[in-house]
Design a protein around this motif. Structure first.
Motif, PDB file in Angstrom:
ATOM      1  N   THR A 177      25.803 -31.890   1.099  1.00 46.72           N
ATOM      2  CA  THR A 177      25.914 -30.630   1.849  1.00 46.72           C
ATOM      3  C   THR A 177      26.743 -30.816   3.124  1.00 46.72           C
ATOM      4  O   THR A 177      26.705 -29.975   4.016  1.00 46.72           O
ATOM      5  CB  THR A 177      24.520 -30.085   2.221  1.00 46.72           C
ATOM      6  N   LYS A 185      17.611 -35.415   1.831  1.00 49.64           N
ATOM      7  CA  LYS A 185      18.297 -34.555   2.810  1.00 49.64           C
ATOM      8  C   LYS A 185      19.629 -34.078   2.238  1.00 49.64           C
ATOM      9  O   LYS A 185      20.618 -33.895   2.962  1.00 49.64           O
ATOM     10  CB  LYS A 185      18.536 -35.320   4.123  1.00 49.64           C
ATOM     11  N   SER A 186      19.660 -33.896   0.941  1.00 49.61           N
ATOM     12  CA  SER A 186      20.845 -33.353   0.258  1.00 49.61           C
ATOM     13  C   SER A 186      22.116 -34.152   0.560  1.00 49.61           C
ATOM     14  O   SER A 186      23.218 -33.604   0.596  1.00 49.61           O
ATOM     15  CB  SER A 186      21.056 -31.881   0.638  1.00 49.61           C
ATOM     16  N   LYS A 210      19.888 -34.213  -6.399  1.00 51.84           N
ATOM     17  CA  LYS A 210      20.236 -33.006  -7.157  1.00 51.84           C
ATOM     18  C   LYS A 210      21.634 -32.457  -6.865  1.00 51.84           C
ATOM     19  O   LYS A 210      22.093 -31.543  -7.538  1.00 51.84           O
ATOM     20  CB  LYS A 210      19.160 -31.933  -6.987  1.00 51.84           C
ATOM     21  N   ILE A 260      28.225 -32.396   6.725  1.00 55.07           N
ATOM     22  CA  ILE A 260      27.708 -33.024   7.941  1.00 55.07           C
ATOM     23  C   ILE A 260      26.243 -32.644   8.154  1.00 55.07           C
ATOM     24  O   ILE A 260      25.825 -31.525   7.820  1.00 55.07           O
ATOM     25  CB  ILE A 260      28.552 -32.641   9.184  1.00 55.07           C
ATOM     26  N   LEU A 315      23.622 -31.156  10.069  1.00 57.22           N
ATOM     27  CA  LEU A 315      23.762 -30.141  11.119  1.00 57.22           C
ATOM     28  C   LEU A 315      22.933 -30.471  12.354  1.00 57.22           C
ATOM     29  O   LEU A 315      23.319 -30.133  13.474  1.00 57.22           O
ATOM     30  CB  LEU A 315      23.402 -28.765  10.552  1.00 57.22           C
ATOM     31  N   GLU A 341      32.009 -31.628   4.841  1.00 57.11           N
ATOM     32  CA  GLU A 341      32.495 -33.018   4.830  1.00 57.11           C
ATOM     33  C   GLU A 341      32.522 -33.610   3.425  1.00 57.11           C
ATOM     34  O   GLU A 341      33.229 -34.590   3.182  1.00 57.11           O
ATOM     35  CB  GLU A 341      31.633 -33.903   5.747  1.00 57.11           C
TER      36      GLU A 341
END
Ligand SMILES: CCC/C=C/C=C/C(=O)SCCNC(=O)CCNC(=O)[C@H](O)C(C)(C)COP(=O)(O)OP(=O)(O)OC[C@H]1O[C@@H](n2cnc3c(N)ncnc32)[C@H](O)[C@@H]1OP(=O)(O)O
Length: 301
Positions: free
Chosen positions: A89, A50-51, A85, A91, A93, A147
Motif C-alpha cells: 500500500t 501492515k499491508s 494478501k 509509504i 502513512l 511507493e
C-alpha cells in the motif's frame, strides 16, 4: 552461512538474513530474502500485517539488500514480490507524517535542506534496483499503491495477477510523487497522456489495462501461478551467460536515458571487453551443437 528448506519447500538463506559475497550478514526486518533455486534470489516485502506499507527501515534495508545482491556472484536474477494478501500500500502513512513533522532545522533553509536529504534517500530506495546489474522481476498481486508503483517501475520486468491493481496515489495525500514514478512510468508505458491521467486523478488501473498499456508483460490467474511463472522466467535468465545478461540490463537502461548515437558508443565500449569472454565461444559452440544455453556451464560473475 547455512541454507535450509522453508516450510513452503523453498531454499532459504536463514530467513531474513542475507550474506554478501564477503560473508558479512545483514538482518532485515521489512524484507525476507531467500534462494528458491540456484542463481535466483527472492526478495519479499515482509510486513503482511501492515499491508507491506513501507517504513523508514525499509528504505535503508532496500539499499543494503540490493547493494549486496549487486556484488553477490551467486545471484544472477531477482524476483521481487509481497507477502500476504497484497503487494504494497506504499509509504507507511504514520511514518510519513511523523518524519515530516520531526524534520530538524531552525530556519526554512535548514529544514528544506534536511527535507531534500530525506527525499533523496527515498529516491535511492528504488534507484538501487536499477543500479543493481542483476535483472529484477516484479511479481505483483492485489494492490500496488504509491511507493509500490515507484518500486515496480524501477524493476526490469513486471508480472501481475488478474486481481492486481495499480494506483499512483500521491496526489490524494497532497503531494507530487517524488521517488521515481513520475520519472520512470512515462518511460515504461509510453503514453504520456495515460501517465498524466493516472498521476493526476489517482484512479486505479486494473490488470487488463496494465497489460494492454505495457506496464506488465504477463497476467496470471492467481499468485501461485504468477510465482511459478516468475520462477520459470528467472530460471531462463539464470541459465544464460551472466556477462550477456548483466550487459543487456545495463545497456538497456543506459539507452533509455541517452540518445541512440551515445548509446551505441557506450555499447561498443562495453562490448570491446565483454566480447572477449569465454561465454561467447561456449555459447556459439552450444548453438552449433543445437544445445540450449541452459546446458552450458557459465561461471558466476
Ligand atoms: C519522500 C517520500 C515521499 C513518499 C511518498 C509516497 C506516497 C505513497 O506511497 S501514497 C500511497 C499511500 N497509501 C495509501 O494511501 C493506502 C492506504 N491504505 C488503504 O487505503 C487500505 O489499506 C487499502 C484500501 C489498500 C486496503 O484496505 P483493507 O481494508 O484491505 O486493509 P486495511 O485494514 O486498511 O490494512 C491492513 C493494515 O495495514 C495498515 N495499513 C495499510 N496501508 C497502510 C499504509 N499505507 N500506512 C500505514 N498502515 C497501513 C492498516 O492500518 C491496517 O493496520 P491495522 O489497523 O493495525 O490492522
Amino acid at each position: 552461512m547455512a541454507a535450509m528448506m522453508t516450510s513452503e519447500g523453498r531454499m532459504s538463506l536463514t530467513g531474513s538474513v542475507m550474506s554478501s559475497a564477503g560473508g558479512s550478514t545483514t538482518r532485515f526486518t521489512t524484507l525476507s530474502v531467500t534462494r528458491p533455486a540456484d542463481g535466483i534470489t527472492h526478495v519479499e516485502l515482509n510486513r503482511p500485517d501492515k499491508s507491506n506499507a513501507m517504513i523508514r527501515a525499509f528504505w535503508s534495508e532496500m539499499v543494503d539488500c540490493f547493494n549486496q545482491i549487486a556484488v553477490d556472484p551467486r545471484c544472477r536474477v531477482v524476483i521481487f514480490s509481497g507477502a500476504g494478501k497484497l503487494f504494497s500500500t506504499g509509504i507507511d502513512l504514520m511514518d510519513l507524517t511523523s518524519d515530516i513533522r520531526q524534520l530538524a532545522g531552525d530556519d526554512v533553509a535548514r529544514v528544506s535542506w534536511n527535507l531534500r536529504r530525506f527525499i533523496t534517500m527515498g529516491q535511492e530506495t528504488f534507484s538501487v534496483i536499477e543500479k543493481c546489474p542483476k535483472p529484477v522481476i516484479a511479481a505483483v498481486h492485489g494492490a500496488c499503491i504509491g511507493e509500490g508503483v515507484d518500486l515496480i517501475t524501477a524493476c526490469d520486468i513486471r508480472l501481475c495477477t488478474q486481481d492486481a491493481w495499480f494506483q499512483v496515489k500521491e496526489v490524494d495525500i497532497g503531494l507530487a510523487a517524488d521517488v521515481g514514478t513520475l520519472q520512470r512510468l512515462p518511460r515504461v508505458i509510453g503514453s504520456r497522456s495515460l501517465v498524466s491521467e493516472l498521476a493526476l486523478t489517482a484512479r486505479k488501473m486494473f490488470s487488463d489495462e496494465a497489460k494492454s498499456c505495457g506496464l506488465v508483460s504477463k497476467v496470471f490467474a492467481d499468485k501461485e501461478a504468477m510465482m511459478a511463472g516468475a520462477l520459470e522466467m528467472a530460471s531462463e535468465i539464470a541459465g544464460r551467460s551472466p556477462v550477456a545478461v548483466q550487459g543487456t540490463k545495463i545497456n538497456l537502461i543506459y539507452s533509455r536515458d541517452h540518445s541512440v548515437p551515445d548509446s551505441l558508443d557506450y555499447m561498443a565500449t562495453w562490448n570491446m571487453s565483454m566480447l572477449q569472454t569465454h561465454d561467447v565461444l561456449k555459447s556459439a559452440q552450444a548453438a552449433m551443437e543445437k544445445k540450449s544455453p541452459a546446458d552450458v556451464p557459465f561461471s558466476n560473475m
